[in-house]
Design an enzyme around this catalytic site. Structure first.
Site, mmCIF file in Angstrom:
data_model
loop_
_atom_site.group_PDB
_atom_site.id
_atom_site.type_symbol
_atom_site.label_atom_id
_atom_site.label_comp_id
_atom_site.label_asym_id
_atom_site.label_seq_id
_atom_site.Cartn_x
_atom_site.Cartn_y
_atom_site.Cartn_z
ATOM 1 N N ARG A 76 0.837 -1.210 0.000
ATOM 2 C CA ARG A 76 0.000 0.000 0.000
ATOM 3 C C ARG A 76 0.872 1.261 0.000
ATOM 4 O O ARG A 76 0.583 2.240 0.678
ATOM 5 C CB ARG A 76 -0.969 0.019 1.193
ATOM 6 N N SER A 132 -11.401 -1.239 2.945
ATOM 7 C CA SER A 132 -10.585 -1.583 4.117
ATOM 8 C C SER A 132 -10.060 -0.304 4.758
ATOM 9 O O SER A 132 -9.339 0.454 4.117
ATOM 10 C CB SER A 132 -9.403 -2.461 3.700
ATOM 11 N N GLU A 179 -5.358 2.532 6.235
ATOM 12 C CA GLU A 179 -5.044 2.476 4.806
ATOM 13 C C GLU A 179 -5.645 3.707 4.126
ATOM 14 O O GLU A 179 -5.109 4.214 3.150
ATOM 15 C CB GLU A 179 -5.636 1.198 4.208
#
Length: 342
Positions: free
Chosen positions: A159, A229, A325
């Site tokens: 990420r 998420s 995230e």
């Protein structure tokens, strides 16, 4: 005069920006950026707003990247796709599959634009963008100069990429180059995909299974605002993972190439009995603990308070500290998400 950001973020949080500009080509994008800079305003480029949380009203210009177009070149061993940054990611996955170009099916139904995919190095069910990325085309915002970064130059991580570091606020992504090998190998390492037979499975079956898993577990942002998420799956040192597994032998864990171990944030949250917990209008989703939702006209303060609560509970139980995230946007631009919920 301000403009509501509610239609432009999938959390459905109602904050405003001073200006919102839709850019359909490079020139419009650069002009909007230069105009804001001349006026001394902060400026940010947004895709579909599916991975951001606006904490307050934004004091500047939000540019919506809507650069479209898909070009395909075929070679003996691969299909090479050149895709405009404003194309919808899931529609691209479908386009590739409909044209018998497999390789993206594990990434089906990830929300957002193609141009956002390298920023986060999006990933799901064992595949990350870096597995298929050939290059990223961007423009330097100050000079208008075109740059083409190879996948290696993008410095992809979990990420993470150069676009969240050195190149943040310096470049705009205008297109992404993908390479889909004709030697298709299904990736069947996660979830229901492990039940499929690698010898006979088709890309369409993988696509269907991924879509089924995502639609049954993940809430539709049109019904309950969310940004997918909310937390990253934590990657911890091997000794910390061993210690945790001694206490919780059934904890899902995924050894990484460098010796570290990735844990499942959703499982950690679930073990703290946090599904369904609400603060104000924000809630932990009842099916997928990794997702925080706008259940009832949540404010950004509700979401931040809930994220803090989740992080504390998981940290106290497992000594593992979750990181968002989702990217947090303050009055003048991105702020440190971990500090915001610590």
């Amino acid at each position: 005069m301000t403009h509501s950001l509610k239609p432009w973020n999938t959390f459905g949080i109602d904050h405003c920006a001073k200006h919102i500009v839709c850019a359909e080509n490079e020139q419009q994008l650069l002009s909007a950026w230069q105009q804001a800079t001349r006026e001394g305003l902060p400026v940010m480029i947004l895709g579909e707003g599916s991975n951001v949380l606006f904490l307050e009203n934004y004091a500047g210009t939000v540019i919506l990247n809507r650069l479209k177009g898909i070009e395909v070149n075929e070679t003996a061993d691969a299909w090479h796709l050149h895709v405009g940054a404003g194309e919808n990611w899931h529609q691209l996955v479908r386009y590739a599959l409909d044209n018998n170009m497999p390789g993206l099916e594990n990434l089906a139904l990830i929300p957002g634009c193609v141009g956002s995919s390298p920023i986060q190095n999006i990933g799901a069910y064992g595949v990350e963008l870096q597995c298929v990325c050939d290059y990223v085309d961007c423009v330097e915002l100050e000079t208008g100069k075109r740059l083409r970064l190879s996948a290696a130059e993008c410095r992809f991580g979990y990420r993470d990429s150069i676009f969240k570091n050195e190149y943040q606020d310096r470049v705009a992504i205008v297109a992404v180059g993908l390479r889909l090998s004709k030697q298709w190998q299904p990736v069947l390492t996660y979830g229901d995909l492990t039940c499929l037979d690698p010898k006979t499975v088709t890309a369409q079956q993988v696509f269907d299974a991924v879509c089924h898993m995502r639609t049954t577990k993940l809430p539709d942002p049109k019904v309950n605002g969310n940004a997918g998420s909310f937390f990253k799956n934590p990657v911890v040192a091997a000794d910390i993972a061993m210690e945790l597994l001694e206490r919780f032998p059934n904890a899902p864990h995924y050894p990484q190439a460098d010796g570290s171990v990735k844990l499942a944030a959703g499982w950690l949250i679930d073990q703290c009995q946090l599904k369904g917990v609400t603060i104000g209008g924000a809630a932990v989703h009842r099916q997928q603990a990794l997702v925080l939702i706008n259940a009832n006209d949540a404010t950004s303060k509700d979401v931040v308070a809930l994220a803090h609560h989740v992080r504390q509970k998981v940290g106290e139980k497992f000594n593992v500290w979750l990181e968002p995230e989702v990217r947090f946007i303050g009055q003048f631009g991105e702020v440190n998400a971990v500090e915001s919920i610590a």
